[in-house]
Design an enzyme around this catalytic site. Sequence first.
Site, PDB file in Angstrom:
ATOM      1  N   SER A 182       2.305   9.489 -22.771  1.00 39.27           N
ATOM      2  CA  SER A 182       1.018   9.180 -22.152  1.00 39.27           C
ATOM      3  C   SER A 182       0.845   9.963 -20.849  1.00 39.27           C
ATOM      4  CB  SER A 182       0.902   7.669 -21.939  1.00 39.27           C
ATOM      5  OG  SER A 182      -0.443   7.281 -21.715  1.00 39.27           O
ATOM      6  N   ASP A 188      -1.776   6.581 -28.247  1.00 39.14           N
ATOM      7  CA  ASP A 188      -0.872   6.493 -27.103  1.00 39.14           C
ATOM      8  C   ASP A 188       0.557   6.131 -27.512  1.00 39.14           C
ATOM      9  OD1 ASP A 188       0.454   5.396 -24.653  1.00 39.14           O
ATOM     10  OD2 ASP A 188      -1.528   5.711 -23.784  1.00 39.14           O
TER      11      ASP A 188
END
Length: 272
Positions: free
Chosen positions: A49, A162
């Site tokens: 991320s 993510d």
Amino acid sequence: MSWFRRRASGPKRIGLALGGGAVRGAAHIGVISVLEREGMRPDFIAGTSAGALVGAAWAAGLSSAEMHELMQGLSWGDIADIAWRKPMSVFSTSPLRKFIEHAVDGVEFSGLSTPFAAVACDILSGSRVVITEGPVAAAALASAAIPGLFPPIEHDEMLLVDGGIVDNLPVDVVRKMGADLVIAVDIILPVGQSHRPTNMRDMFAATVDVAALSTQSSALESADLVIRPELQGIPAWEFGAIGDIEARGRQAAEAALPQLRELFAQQAPLAE
């Protein structure tokens, strides 16, 4: 705050694992600024991320000073806009894609100055996906695609979102890349210390944070050094706090300097 484990002597290769945490990822830039000043360069970098965004930029050759400049004055409007025609997300990441592509300038993994891996999640299978080939910008974008908030990225019949959902602190990824010693930078706040959500963006980020916490326990136990900046009370999307967040990352790295120096003293000569 940090903790450190001593390993057997002898030349070692060093890996850096950068965790996810939205805007709190600016702390990674502070940590990197200390590493650069001390002449410490890891042999391998992996990120999830926000950690993938910063890790990709550093692996591509951007300095902490250049990343600092890119982050100055950054706002929500610079990375997202309303996804009027995107049924799987509230926001479009077209601005974020342009920002990332500007940062890494169309670089492929094969052209990176330091081996790098980005961690994402295939939402169709629930499996972790470690990306080490192709365009770096697309990989970093997939790693940071918070489900529902940002659209997933289609890649090889997978739907990538993510990576914090499955592996927020990719310590074992850099070990598999060849690292003997791993430095992990953890920017996720423990339950009870995070900012209380006040809007939809905060809720999405808080949900991923809770999932990310559950993926980190083994990573924290296996890392040789964990650097954890003091980020309590800072909302996940507080762009106005970027300077403070970066400074806190720098402070945490300064506090860990004795352990960092001991680790890098064991580093095998970097390949030319």
